[in-house]
Design a protein around this motif. Structure first.
Motif, PDB file in Angstrom:
ATOM      1  N   ALA A 129       0.834  -1.204   0.000  1.00  0.00           N
ATOM      2  CA  ALA A 129       0.000   0.000   0.000  1.00  0.00           C
ATOM      3  C   ALA A 129       0.869   1.254   0.000  1.00  0.00           C
ATOM      4  O   ALA A 129       0.571   2.234  -0.693  1.00  0.00           O
ATOM      5  CB  ALA A 129      -0.917  -0.008   1.223  1.00  0.00           C
ATOM      6  N   THR A 133       0.863   4.184  -2.923  1.00  0.00           N
ATOM      7  CA  THR A 133       0.443   5.534  -2.546  1.00  0.00           C
ATOM      8  C   THR A 133       1.553   6.564  -2.756  1.00  0.00           C
ATOM      9  O   THR A 133       1.273   7.735  -3.035  1.00  0.00           O
ATOM     10  CB  THR A 133      -0.013   5.597  -1.077  1.00  0.00           C
ATOM     11  OG1 THR A 133       1.020   5.080  -0.222  1.00  0.00           O
ATOM     12  CG2 THR A 133      -1.280   4.787  -0.855  1.00  0.00           C
ATOM     13  N   ARG A 172      -3.312   3.973  -7.679  1.00  0.00           N
ATOM     14  CA  ARG A 172      -4.319   4.022  -6.602  1.00  0.00           C
ATOM     15  C   ARG A 172      -5.692   3.490  -6.985  1.00  0.00           C
ATOM     16  O   ARG A 172      -6.462   3.111  -6.099  1.00  0.00           O
ATOM     17  CB  ARG A 172      -4.454   5.454  -6.109  1.00  0.00           C
ATOM     18  CG  ARG A 172      -3.183   6.008  -5.490  1.00  0.00           C
ATOM     19  CD  ARG A 172      -3.503   6.913  -4.351  1.00  0.00           C
ATOM     20  NE  ARG A 172      -2.345   7.602  -3.839  1.00  0.00           N
ATOM     21  CZ  ARG A 172      -2.338   8.293  -2.700  1.00  0.00           C
ATOM     22  NH1 ARG A 172      -3.449   8.387  -1.993  1.00  0.00           N
ATOM     23  NH2 ARG A 172      -1.252   8.904  -2.284  1.00  0.00           N
ATOM     24  N   GLY A 176      -4.380  -0.196  -6.118  1.00  0.00           N
ATOM     25  CA  GLY A 176      -4.890   0.111  -4.783  1.00  0.00           C
ATOM     26  C   GLY A 176      -6.086  -0.727  -4.363  1.00  0.00           C
ATOM     27  O   GLY A 176      -6.076  -1.338  -3.290  1.00  0.00           O
ATOM     28  N   PRO A 177      -7.156  -0.796  -5.178  1.00  0.00           N
ATOM     29  CA  PRO A 177      -8.316  -1.616  -4.808  1.00  0.00           C
ATOM     30  C   PRO A 177      -7.973  -3.094  -4.619  1.00  0.00           C
ATOM     31  O   PRO A 177      -8.556  -3.765  -3.758  1.00  0.00           O
ATOM     32  CB  PRO A 177      -9.267  -1.420  -5.999  1.00  0.00           C
ATOM     33  CG  PRO A 177      -8.929  -0.067  -6.511  1.00  0.00           C
ATOM     34  CD  PRO A 177      -7.426   0.035  -6.362  1.00  0.00           C
ATOM     35  N   THR A 180      -6.373  -3.395  -1.266  1.00  0.00           N
ATOM     36  CA  THR A 180      -7.421  -3.243  -0.252  1.00  0.00           C
ATOM     37  C   THR A 180      -8.224  -4.536  -0.119  1.00  0.00           C
ATOM     38  O   THR A 180      -8.517  -4.993   1.002  1.00  0.00           O
ATOM     39  CB  THR A 180      -8.368  -2.083  -0.628  1.00  0.00           C
ATOM     40  OG1 THR A 180      -7.609  -0.881  -0.751  1.00  0.00           O
ATOM     41  CG2 THR A 180      -9.441  -1.895   0.438  1.00  0.00           C
ATOM     42  N   GLN A 200      -8.246   3.820   0.875  1.00  0.00           N
ATOM     43  CA  GLN A 200      -8.731   3.645  -0.493  1.00  0.00           C
ATOM     44  C   GLN A 200      -9.871   4.620  -0.803  1.00  0.00           C
ATOM     45  O   GLN A 200      -9.973   5.145  -1.915  1.00  0.00           O
ATOM     46  CB  GLN A 200      -9.199   2.204  -0.718  1.00  0.00           C
ATOM     47  CG  GLN A 200      -9.641   1.907  -2.138  1.00  0.00           C
ATOM     48  CD  GLN A 200      -8.560   2.216  -3.161  1.00  0.00           C
ATOM     49  OE1 GLN A 200      -7.407   1.838  -2.998  1.00  0.00           O
ATOM     50  NE2 GLN A 200      -8.930   2.906  -4.236  1.00  0.00           N
ATOM     51  N   SER A 203      -8.336   7.908  -1.513  1.00  0.00           N
ATOM     52  CA  SER A 203      -7.742   7.869  -2.853  1.00  0.00           C
ATOM     53  C   SER A 203      -8.809   8.042  -3.926  1.00  0.00           C
ATOM     54  O   SER A 203      -8.593   8.740  -4.922  1.00  0.00           O
ATOM     55  CB  SER A 203      -7.008   6.538  -3.063  1.00  0.00           C
ATOM     56  OG  SER A 203      -5.889   6.427  -2.193  1.00  0.00           O
TER      57      SER A 203
END
Length: 235
Positions: A129, A133, A172, A176-177, A180, A200, A203
């Motif tokens: 993460a 980011t 992101r 990112g997802p 997550t 998230q 973001s």
């Protein structure tokens, strides 16, 4: 990594980032407070991505092993970034840059990293993460620095905007997802899951703002170009 080592790394880190900012202010005294802070932020983003990359245990599966005990390298990476976030919160207060979205982002990040260091777990997911980011951060600061250097509304600044928006979107809103989802699916502490979801959501909010910003920039660029062409024909 022992608890005392984590505390020491965070303490030394806060002092180091602060000294770096003081040096930047002295060297670039003609520029703004925010300009110097962005230089420090760029240094942190570069260091964070480097440390995160070095702490990956298996590049065939960067997030593996999931929900596992954090390695010393992962703990150190998170501690360094925690020290930066603490510095940046204070710096934003002194610089008068205290927006709601930025404050929420700082609080979620600090709480999440602190939880990760406390539980000494979820190191792979948290470092992943951190990697996504911070990947776009240098380009965010570049586009703002260019404005202060006199390149506002130029092709160079637009190129920096497009580069930042592209990297942010892929990092992101694509990677990112997935991170997550992996964090929420694995057997991680509820606090870490909540912080991962919160980050998230922030973001996603920023992504919508970036989309609006790019629409405005491209529309403005097009209108300006057409205006120049029209003026040339009149001449």
């Amino acid at each position: 990594m022992e608890e005392n080592d984590v505390v020491k790394t965070v303490g030394v880190g806060v002092i180091s980032w602060t000294l770096a900012f003081v040096m930047a202010r002295r060297i670039f005294c003609k520029y703004s407070f925010e300009f110097s802070n962005r230089l420090v932020s760029t240094a942190h983003a570069t260091l964070a991505v480097t440390l995160a990359s070095l702490s990956v245990q298996d590049w065939k599966c960067p997030l593996c092993p999931m929900a596992s005990t954090s390695t010393p390298a992962q703990m150190q990476t998170l501690a360094v970034s925690l020290s930066y976030l603490i510095y940046d919160v204070v710096c934003c207060l002194f610089g008068g840059r205290v927006g709601l979205d930025n404050t929420v982002h700082h609080l979620i990040s600090i709480a999440g990293i602190t939880a990760g260091l406390y539980y000494q777990k979820c190191g792979s997911e948290m470092v992943g993460a951190l990697w996504v980011t911070e990947m776009s951060s240098p380009f965010l600061h570049l586009r703002e620095a260019l404005k202060e250097l006199g390149y506002r509304d130029t092709a160079v600044n637009l190129a920096a905007d497009i580069l930042f928006a592209s990297i942010f979107t892929v990092a992101r809103m694509v990677a990112g997802p997935y991170i997550t989802y992996v964090t929420l699916s694995a057997n991680n502490p509820p606090m870490i899951k909540a912080m991962g979801l919160g980050l998230q959501l922030v973001s996603a909010f920023w992504f919508l703002k970036i989309v609006r910003m790019m629409k405005y920039k491209l529309k403005k660029r097009t209108m300006t170009k057409h205006g120049i062409n029209h003026a040339s024909k009149l001449e």
